[in-house]
Write a protein that holds these residues in place. Structure first.
Motif, PDB file in Angstrom:
ATOM      1  N   LYS A  56      29.174  31.662  45.901  1.00 34.05           N
ATOM      2  CA  LYS A  56      28.482  30.241  46.735  1.00 34.05           C
ATOM      3  C   LYS A  56      29.799  29.282  46.534  1.00 34.05           C
ATOM      4  CE  LYS A  56      23.974  31.744  45.714  1.00 34.05           C
ATOM      5  NZ  LYS A  56      22.872  31.797  44.724  1.00 34.05           N
ATOM      6  N   ASN A  57      29.967  29.368  45.326  1.00 31.57           N
ATOM      7  CA  ASN A  57      30.961  28.066  44.724  1.00 31.57           C
ATOM      8  C   ASN A  57      32.560  28.582  45.115  1.00 31.57           C
ATOM      9  OD1 ASN A  57      28.790  26.518  43.928  1.00 31.57           O
ATOM     10  ND2 ASN A  57      28.927  27.785  42.169  1.00 31.57           N
ATOM     11  N   GLU A  58      32.682  29.446  45.558  1.00 33.28           N
ATOM     12  CA  GLU A  58      34.205  30.062  45.840  1.00 33.28           C
ATOM     13  C   GLU A  58      35.042  29.414  44.708  1.00 33.28           C
ATOM     14  OE1 GLU A  58      35.193  29.125  49.898  1.00 33.28           O
ATOM     15  OE2 GLU A  58      34.213  30.959  50.566  1.00 33.28           O
ATOM     16  N   PRO A  59      35.107  29.847  43.385  1.00 32.53           N
ATOM     17  CA  PRO A  59      36.085  29.365  42.461  1.00 32.53           C
ATOM     18  C   PRO A  59      37.566  29.849  42.622  1.00 32.53           C
ATOM     19  CG  PRO A  59      34.520  30.940  41.393  1.00 32.53           C
ATOM     20  CD  PRO A  59      33.976  30.591  42.843  1.00 32.53           C
ATOM     21  N   ASP A  60      38.300  29.179  42.363  1.00 34.09           N
ATOM     22  CA  ASP A  60      39.767  29.431  42.289  1.00 34.09           C
ATOM     23  C   ASP A  60      40.071  30.539  41.175  1.00 34.09           C
ATOM     24  OD1 ASP A  60      40.635  27.821  44.645  1.00 34.09           O
ATOM     25  OD2 ASP A  60      40.047  26.130  43.198  1.00 34.09           O
ATOM     26  N   PHE A  61      39.652  30.140  40.043  1.00 38.36           N
ATOM     27  CA  PHE A  61      39.773  30.817  38.884  1.00 38.36           C
ATOM     28  C   PHE A  61      38.350  31.104  38.164  1.00 38.36           C
ATOM     29  CE2 PHE A  61      43.450  28.181  39.341  1.00 38.36           C
ATOM     30  CZ  PHE A  61      44.563  29.165  39.513  1.00 38.36           C
ATOM     31  N   ALA A  62      38.443  32.080  37.502  1.00 42.74           N
ATOM     32  CA  ALA A  62      37.301  32.327  36.494  1.00 42.74           C
ATOM     33  C   ALA A  62      37.511  32.917  34.956  1.00 42.74           C
ATOM     34  CB  ALA A  62      36.057  33.403  37.038  1.00 42.74           C
ATOM     35  N   TRP A  63      37.078  31.983  34.028  1.00 42.51           N
ATOM     36  CA  TRP A  63      37.129  32.592  32.730  1.00 42.51           C
ATOM     37  C   TRP A  63      36.241  33.712  32.668  1.00 42.51           C
ATOM     38  CZ3 TRP A  63      39.449  32.590  28.241  1.00 42.51           C
ATOM     39  CH2 TRP A  63      38.810  33.174  27.033  1.00 42.51           C
ATOM     40  N   LEU A  64      36.802  34.962  32.244  1.00 43.12           N
ATOM     41  CA  LEU A  64      36.014  36.059  31.984  1.00 43.12           C
ATOM     42  C   LEU A  64      36.009  36.650  30.592  1.00 43.12           C
ATOM     43  CD1 LEU A  64      34.326  38.539  33.397  1.00 43.12           C
ATOM     44  CD2 LEU A  64      36.248  39.434  34.065  1.00 43.12           C
ATOM     45  N   GLY A  65      35.060  36.425  29.748  1.00 40.56           N
ATOM     46  CA  GLY A  65      34.861  36.863  28.338  1.00 40.56           C
ATOM     47  C   GLY A  65      34.084  38.246  28.286  1.00 40.56           C
ATOM     48  N   LYS A 125      34.534  43.819  45.370  1.00 35.99           N
ATOM     49  CA  LYS A 125      33.728  44.567  46.407  1.00 35.99           C
ATOM     50  C   LYS A 125      33.231  43.572  47.247  1.00 35.99           C
ATOM     51  CE  LYS A 125      30.329  46.970  44.714  1.00 35.99           C
ATOM     52  NZ  LYS A 125      29.685  47.753  43.552  1.00 35.99           N
ATOM     53  N   LEU A 126      32.757  42.143  46.706  1.00 31.20           N
ATOM     54  CA  LEU A 126      32.031  41.276  47.353  1.00 31.20           C
ATOM     55  C   LEU A 126      32.889  40.393  48.017  1.00 31.20           C
ATOM     56  CD1 LEU A 126      29.394  40.449  44.743  1.00 31.20           C
ATOM     57  CD2 LEU A 126      28.933  41.819  46.943  1.00 31.20           C
ATOM     58  N   GLY A 127      34.211  40.663  47.970  1.00 30.70           N
ATOM     59  CA  GLY A 127      35.231  39.691  48.758  1.00 30.70           C
ATOM     60  C   GLY A 127      35.461  38.524  48.065  1.00 30.70           C
ATOM     61  N   LEU A 128      35.222  38.487  46.711  1.00 34.57           N
ATOM     62  CA  LEU A 128      35.805  37.069  45.976  1.00 34.57           C
ATOM     63  C   LEU A 128      37.176  37.018  45.805  1.00 34.57           C
ATOM     64  CD1 LEU A 128      32.616  36.528  44.823  1.00 34.57           C
ATOM     65  CD2 LEU A 128      34.019  35.891  42.811  1.00 34.57           C
ATOM     66  N   LYS A 129      37.993  35.629  46.020  1.00 38.98           N
ATOM     67  CA  LYS A 129      39.186  35.650  45.983  1.00 38.98           C
ATOM     68  C   LYS A 129      39.434  35.076  44.711  1.00 38.98           C
ATOM     69  CE  LYS A 129      40.397  36.582  50.505  1.00 38.98           C
ATOM     70  NZ  LYS A 129      39.403  37.529  50.603  1.00 38.98           N
ATOM     71  N   THR A 130      38.548  35.124  43.604  1.00 38.95           N
ATOM     72  CA  THR A 130      38.520  34.254  42.534  1.00 38.95           C
ATOM     73  C   THR A 130      39.712  35.095  41.647  1.00 38.95           C
ATOM     74  OG1 THR A 130      36.375  33.650  42.597  1.00 38.95           O
ATOM     75  CG2 THR A 130      37.620  33.624  40.441  1.00 38.95           C
ATOM     76  N   VAL A 131      40.607  34.312  40.846  1.00 36.17           N
ATOM     77  CA  VAL A 131      41.628  34.994  40.034  1.00 36.17           C
ATOM     78  C   VAL A 131      40.877  34.764  38.516  1.00 36.17           C
ATOM     79  CG1 VAL A 131      43.867  34.741  39.049  1.00 36.17           C
ATOM     80  CG2 VAL A 131      43.578  34.469  41.351  1.00 36.17           C
TER      81      VAL A 131
END
Lengths: 388, 350
Positions: free
Chosen positions: A216-225, A240-246
């Motif tokens: 929904k917010n289309e983040p450019d980046f996501a911290w993934l723990g 799979k859902l087409g997120l472009k987030t790095v």
């Protein structure tokens, strides 16, 4: 009478078996082999075991052999407490190689009281403040420092004029939550816009709901723990859902297994690392290659190996000073200044006031199914970051 | 001085109601209690720490046996109720500066109140349906533990202050041992006497045949709720002691695994028996220690198979529990009764 004699013999045999020899240094190792973090816990424990065997073959610590006692506590805190008591009281261990965040934190008060040096694989920042946890050590930059380094790298390479949008994805769990306050504060300071927060459990088998929320917010980046399996799930579902987030994945969430588990979805993902990968061209790799007979090992193995290596250096120094006990080992650890681990990790420094081993983190990028080192970010050793 | 009278010579109800029927039993139990109190001087610190865990498990298991074994209400929320006790006690001590000696019973009462709330479906639900309702309690409370940060510290957990008397702190295994042992003895004594009272017998009547019990004038809902309350009080106290013992609590301590662990204790020990709860608590607490000890030593001797042996531990644990249920379905307490009867009648068979 005969039975009594046999019984007494047995008792004596058991008693003798239980006593350790004078020329032995007992180290306890709390490992997670079968629990929630077993996927990364096992190679780490293998690394600890391998270095112990290696140093023993080299003559041990100034001639004294190390007896390493490994217990699989399956990532259950009560089990960890049991195992710790056993190491301390029955086995007379002089130091502990620990593992997870929850158990390490649950034991902070006890190791302080028992004067038991505790080298954990939990890199929680608040374990680095000796005013609160005198006896806790570890050998990679703490989670918060690593995250700050990762965010710094992303920001430095951000080309657009608008603020980059950052989301946070982590397990609702001591380990997952440890660096979150630091990330939020630092991200805002250096000009990220925070746009969402999701929880993906360590044992998750899908994360579509969370990724849809992120979308929904289309983040450019996501911290993934998380750990590698849970991070792979999140990355796969995002693609799979087409997120472009790095994604920027923390130290226990990316390794040589990530491409295999994410099946190519990890392409372009950034990961944080605290040690070199297997086969790197550094002097410290030579014994690892020998011991493992050139069978590639994961980076967690190398950190386990290094954790034991650094502890053994402290043991040597404590022994040389004639203080091979908890307090002596802690003080010896605090004499390490830019200690060279043979290039396996950044040089290690511990002082009585600051247990942050290093302020640097390695940024890798997954390209073509392999982690490729991008840069080593070194941050300033700011006093206000200690323990946060 | 005999173990048992070889007949029935009682002339008063008071004699008939005695918990300890003969002088011999009184002396034995007295000596056993004395032995328990001097145990820290005989055993190592490690042994004392094992005893502490057994003591806490005994309190919890006796509590669960009240609701499940004696009243017949299956409860799968006990792990979370332990957490309610621990977090409540810690909160009272940290935020309200209440000493442990008051905070512990207060935490027990808090848990009793929560237990009654989640026990209320027992008015309409029985058996498996109630089990699922209490399972929901487990999950709801687990969620709250993670998200009511102010009380529980969220997933990071909170420190649990040590109990103190003046300047003396109960912050090590030996001092905690005396605290846990004393509370466990009081708890066991209360439970034993509860089932000699009107309320206790009403619990058993509700378990054995609720319709008959209702016809006799036993208020089903009241007694079911009372049973949940008393049971949860015990579990809350056990949770408080667990917190005081570990000095640090996180929601990870109080999962569904803990609920099942306690349920297994009373099934293995013997449902509807205080002694059974004690036996079950001892068995289920010692077993992992024994298995860890054995597998860790084996792993030392066979480093190549070390991980394999250590992984076997959980499997062996399950196998032992299953074998126990097959060969001793009425629990250890039943076997204990058979052994006692055998010695009483020896050399005759009946």
């Amino acid at each position: 009478m005969k039975h009594i004699r046999t019984l007494l013999g047995l008792v004596a045999a058991v008693a003798l078996a239980g006593t350790s020899f004078a020329q032995e240094i007992v180290i306890g190792n709390l490992a997670d082999i079968t629990g929630g973090t077993g996927s990364v816990g096992k190679p780490y424990a293998d690394g600890i075991r391998a270095y112990t065997d290696y140093i023993n073959a080299q003559g041990g610590i100034n001639g004294k052999q190390i007896k390493l006692l490994q217990i699989d506590y399956a990532y259950k805190i009560p089990e960890a407490l049991n195992a710790y008591k056993k190491f301390k009281d029955s086995d007379k261990a002089v130091a502990i190689q620990g593992w997870g965040t929850g158990d390490t934190e649950a034991l902070v008060a006890q190791v302080n009281r028992d004067e038991m040096p505790y080298y954990s694989a939990s890199y929680s920042a608040h374990l680095t403040d000796p005013s609160k946890s005198k006896y806790n050590f570890f050998i990679a930059a703490d989670y918060s420092t690593q995250a700050r380094a990762g965010l710094t790298y992303l920001k430095n390479n951000w080309k657009e004029s608008r603020k980059p949008k950052l989301a946070l994805v982590y397990p609702d769990h001591p380990y997952g939550k440890a660096p979150i306050p630091a990330i939020k504060k630092f991200a805002e300071e250096i000009g990220f816009e925070l746009v969402g927060e999701e929880n993906v459990a360590l044992n998750a088998i899908e994360a579509t709901t969370q990724m849809l929320n992120l979308k929904k917010n289309e983040p450019d980046f996501a911290w993934l723990g998380g750990t590698t399996p849970s991070c792979a799930v999140a990355i796969k579902d995002a693609r799979k859902l087409g997120l472009k987030t790095v994604f920027l994945v923390n130290i226990w969430g990316n390794d040589e297994d990530l491409p295999r588990l994410a099946g190519g979805a990890e392409e372009g993902t950034f990961g944080l690392q605290g040690a070199v990968t297997y086969g790197a061209d550094v002097p410290g790799m030579k014994p690892i290659l020998e011991v493992t007979k050139n069978q590639p090992q994961m980076t967690h193995f190398i950190r386990g190996w290094t954790s034991m290596l650094v502890m053994c250096e402290a043991l040597k120094r404590a022994d040389a000073a004639g203080k091979l006990n908890g307090r002596g080992i802690k003080e010896a650890s605090e004499t390490l200044r830019d200690f060279d681990t043979g290039g396996l990790t950044a040089p290690i420094t511990f002082t009585p006031e600051d247990h942050r081993p290093t302020m640097s983190a390695v940024i890798v990028k997954y390209v073509g199914g392999k982690p490729v080192t991008q840069e080593t970010v070194v941050l300033e050793r700011k006093a206000e970051w200690l323990g946060l | 001085m005999s173990v048992h009278h070889c007949g029935d010579f009682k002339q008063t109800y008071a004699d008939d109601m005695k918990v300890m029927q003969t002088r011999f039993i009184q002396v034995c139990i007295g000596l056993f209690v004395i032995l328990l109190y001097v145990f820290p001087y005989l055993g190592s610190n490690y042994h004392v720490s094992v005893m502490n865990k057994i003591g806490i498990a005994v309190i919890g298991a006796v509590g669960i046996n009240i609701v499940t074994g004696f009243t017949g209400q299956i409860s799968l929320g006990q792990g979370a109720f332990l957490g309610v006790g621990a977090f409540a006690c810690s909160y009272f001590m940290r935020e309200w500066n209440i000493p442990f000696w008051f905070a512990m019973p207060m935490a027990g009462l808090t848990t009793a109140a929560i237990g009654m709330v989640f026990g209320s479906p027992s008015l309409r639900l029985k058996g498996l349906y109630l089990a699922i309702a209490t399972l929901a309690a487990q999950f709801i409370l687990e969620y709250l533990f993670l998200h009511v940060d102010k009380v529980t510290g969220g997933s990071n957990g909170v420190m649990f202050p040590s109990p103190e008397i003046g300047s003396f702190a109960f912050d090590d295994d030996r001092s905690m041992y005396y605290l846990i042992l004393t509370v466990a003895i009081i708890g066991v004594l209360f439970a034993v006497n509860l089932f000699r009272s009107k309320d206790g017998r009403a619990f058993v009547a509700v378990r054995d045949h609720y319709l008959s019990a209702e016809i006799m004038g036993i208020h089903l809902f009241r007694y079911r709720l009372l049973s949940f309350a008393i049971s949860s009080f015990y579990v809350g106290v056990a949770g408080s002691l667990w917190g005081a013992y570990t000095q640090y609590i996180t929601p990870e301590h109080f999962t569904i695994h803990e609920s099942i662990h306690y349920l297994a204790m009373i099934i293995i020990g013997g449902l509807g028996s205080v002694l059974g709860a004690i036996f079950g608590a001892i068995f289920m607490t010692l077993l992992p220690f024994v298995l860890t000890g054995v597998t860790a030593n084996l792993a030392d001797y066979f480093p190549q198979a070390g991980y394999f042996i250590q992984s076997l531990r959980e499997g062996i644990f399950g196998l032992i529990v299953i074998l126990f249920l097959i060969f001793e379905p009425d629990g250890i307490a039943h076997r204990w009764r058979l052994i006692k009867a055998y010695w009483k009648l020896y050399p005759f068979s009946y």
